[in-house]
Structures are given as structure tokens and as C-alpha cells.
Scaffold this active site. Structure first.
Site, mmCIF file in Angstrom:
data_model
loop_
_atom_site.group_PDB
_atom_site.id
_atom_site.type_symbol
_atom_site.label_atom_id
_atom_site.label_comp_id
_atom_site.label_asym_id
_atom_site.label_seq_id
_atom_site.Cartn_x
_atom_site.Cartn_y
_atom_site.Cartn_z
ATOM 1 N N ASP A 10 0.799 -1.116 0.085
ATOM 2 C CA ASP A 10 0.060 0.216 -0.191
ATOM 3 C C ASP A 10 0.787 1.123 0.083
ATOM 4 O O ASP A 10 2.118 1.114 0.275
ATOM 5 C CB ASP A 10 -0.963 0.100 1.303
ATOM 6 C CG ASP A 10 -1.824 1.138 1.409
ATOM 7 O OD1 ASP A 10 -2.439 1.681 0.222
ATOM 8 O OD2 ASP A 10 -1.842 1.660 2.721
ATOM 9 N N LEU A 11 0.593 2.251 -0.445
ATOM 10 C CA LEU A 11 1.508 3.479 -0.623
ATOM 11 C C LEU A 11 1.155 4.287 0.879
ATOM 12 O O LEU A 11 2.294 4.514 1.475
ATOM 13 C CB LEU A 11 1.052 4.476 -1.592
ATOM 14 C CG LEU A 11 1.666 5.612 -1.851
ATOM 15 C CD1 LEU A 11 3.195 5.499 -2.265
ATOM 16 C CD2 LEU A 11 1.118 6.627 -3.182
ATOM 17 N N LYS A 46 -9.625 6.921 7.200
ATOM 18 C CA LYS A 46 -8.770 6.042 6.997
ATOM 19 C C LYS A 46 -9.310 4.736 6.145
ATOM 20 O O LYS A 46 -9.998 4.100 6.691
ATOM 21 C CB LYS A 46 -7.873 5.434 8.207
ATOM 22 C CG LYS A 46 -6.967 6.359 8.971
ATOM 23 C CD LYS A 46 -6.074 6.020 9.919
ATOM 24 C CE LYS A 46 -4.944 6.994 10.206
ATOM 25 N NZ LYS A 46 -4.075 6.647 11.362
ATOM 26 N N SER A 115 -2.658 0.531 -4.620
ATOM 27 C CA SER A 115 -3.050 1.487 -3.787
ATOM 28 C C SER A 115 -4.404 1.966 -4.340
ATOM 29 O O SER A 115 -4.490 2.241 -5.673
ATOM 30 C CB SER A 115 -2.101 2.760 -3.891
ATOM 31 O OG SER A 115 -2.646 3.978 -3.349
ATOM 32 N N ALA A 116 -5.355 2.623 -3.712
ATOM 33 C CA ALA A 116 -6.438 3.330 -4.124
ATOM 34 C C ALA A 116 -6.395 4.693 -4.646
ATOM 35 O O ALA A 116 -6.966 5.189 -5.364
ATOM 36 C CB ALA A 116 -7.468 3.308 -2.907
ATOM 37 N N GLU A 170 0.509 -3.099 4.471
ATOM 38 C CA GLU A 170 -0.521 -2.491 4.726
ATOM 39 C C GLU A 170 -0.703 -2.020 6.332
ATOM 40 O O GLU A 170 -0.328 -2.250 7.194
ATOM 41 C CB GLU A 170 -1.955 -3.145 4.537
ATOM 42 C CG GLU A 170 -2.713 -3.406 3.348
ATOM 43 C CD GLU A 170 -3.259 -1.894 2.996
ATOM 44 O OE1 GLU A 170 -3.314 -1.106 3.729
ATOM 45 O OE2 GLU A 170 -3.699 -1.786 1.892
ATOM 46 N N ASP A 171 -1.276 -0.574 6.236
ATOM 47 C CA ASP A 171 -1.300 0.195 7.451
ATOM 48 C C ASP A 171 -2.699 0.104 7.839
ATOM 49 O O ASP A 171 -3.061 0.773 9.016
ATOM 50 C CB ASP A 171 -0.659 1.540 7.330
ATOM 51 C CG ASP A 171 -1.654 2.316 6.516
ATOM 52 O OD1 ASP A 171 -2.337 2.089 5.568
ATOM 53 O OD2 ASP A 171 -1.704 3.689 7.128
#
Length: 209
Positions: A10-11, A46, A115-116, A170-171
Site C-alpha cells: 500500500d502507499l 482511514k 493503492s486506491a 498495509e497500514d
């Protein structure tokens, strides 16, 4: 971890922190609409899509709008956000991220971004790390938001790998769920309390060096 062939990142919150710029842009929009949008309110955004984020913001302000007005607001917010991130540079890459990407590359692991964000390619360019990714799956390539696994399944496909051979970093809770639904291993970046479904949790990629 030792047998992985593909790593999907993920970014935001993993490689770079653009969250502060999203918050500045949402706060600016709320200010224009006449109410305050706090960091506490922002926690609710988030891992959520842009339009759902806007709906939450409008709920906070007690404002109802037409679909057309919502689209215009989302675009305005995004234009401000892009204005902010255009000024980003290599100094904003999170601790250990570049080194960890280089380490994986050196071990022959294929790397993808999942990433979205529709602005992901520009951010990677500004950070000077575009060349470290074998595939970039961003918001322009997917139609379903996490926790749907689409972004990661597409990443594995572009890397030419099976889902079972990939690990996701991922966060966000929704991202960990998406990775699990894709059948991939998971490394959570952040709080163990929030990312309890992850196979492993670290504070940052620097801990994996």
C-alpha cells in the site's frame, strides 16, 4: 517471509505519509462549508474511498447535498490535495522504505504497488522510486475499494504470480482484510491493536531491514 516471490505495498502510511495532505484538504473544504473538521474526525476516513470520505465529512458538518454538488466538492478537495503533493520530494519517503524495497529487489522478489490513490504514479515519481516497482496498481485501474481484494489480485496477476506467493504490506484494517481475502500473507504497519488480523505487525518497514 523467506519464500515470497511477490511483495505488494500500500502507499499511504507504508511508503509515504500523504495522510497529512488529505487531512489539510478535507479540513480546508470543511472550513469553506463553515464547520471544523478535527484530526479525531479524520480518523474515520482511514482506508475509505474519496466519495465515502466526503459523505462522512458532510455527516460531521450536518450538511446534505445533491450528487452533483458532492462530485464538485470531491474534485475541489482532490485538486487541493494534488496541489500539496506536487511539492513532495524524496525527503518524505518513510524511514527504511527505500532500503527495504532495494533489499527485496536484491533478493529477486517482484514488487507491486496496490493503492486506491489515483495520484500514486505522481507520488512515486516525486519520491524517486518508480523504478523499484514492477507493477503499479492504482485507483485508475480498479473499480472496487478495499476490503475488496481486487487491487491485490490484479497486482499478483501483473507480476505473473499466484496470490499464495505474495505478501501484502498495509497500514489499514480494510487493506489487511483485502489481502486476506486475496489469499495473501500480511504484514501490518502500525498498531497491533488495530491490525490484529495481520500475520505480523511492525512499526515501519525499517524494522524489517
Amino acid at each position: 517471509m523467506n519464500n515470497i516471490k511477490g511483495a505488494l505495498f500500500d502507499l499511504d502510511g507504508v511508503i509515504v505519509d500523504t495522510a497529512k495532505y488529505h487531512y489539510l484538504a478535507w479540513k480546508r473544504l470543511a472550513g469553506e462549508l463553515g464547520f471544523e473538521f478535527t484530526e479525531e474526525h479524520n480518523e474515520r476516513l482511514k482506508g475509505v474511498s474519496r466519495m465515502r470520505s466526503l459523505e462522512i465529512l458532510l455527516e460531521v458538518g450536518g450538511i446534505s447535498c445533491t450528487p452533483e454538488e458532492k462530485l464538485a466538492m470531491a474534485e475541489k478537495k482532490n485538486n487541493w490535495y494534488v496541489e500539496y503533493i506536487k511539492k513532495m520530494d524524496e525527503s518524505e519517503i518513510l524511514k527504511g522504505a527505500r532500503e527495504y524495497l532495494l533489499k527485496l529487489k536484491g533478493e529477486g522478489v517482484k514488487i507491486a504497488l496496490g493503492s486506491a490513490s489515483k495520484n500514486a504514479p505522481m507520488i512515486l515519481e516525486n519520491l524517486g522510486i518508480t523504478n523499484l516497482f514492477d507493477a503499479v496498481i492504482d485507483g485508475n485501474k480498479v473499480s472496487k475499494a478495499k476490503p475488496d481484494p481486487e487491487v491485490f489480485l490484479l497486482g499478483a496477476k501483473e507480476l505473473g504470480l499466484k496470490a499464495a506467493d505474495c505478501i501484502v504490506y498495509e497500514d489499514a484494517e480494510a487493506g489487511i482484510e483485502a489481502a486476506r481475502r486475496a489469499g495473501m500473507g500480511t504484514v501490518g504497519i502500525g498498531s497491533r491493536d488495530i491490525l490484529k488480523e495481520a500475520d505480523m505487525v511492525v512499526n515501519g518497514l525499517y524494522e524489517l531491514l
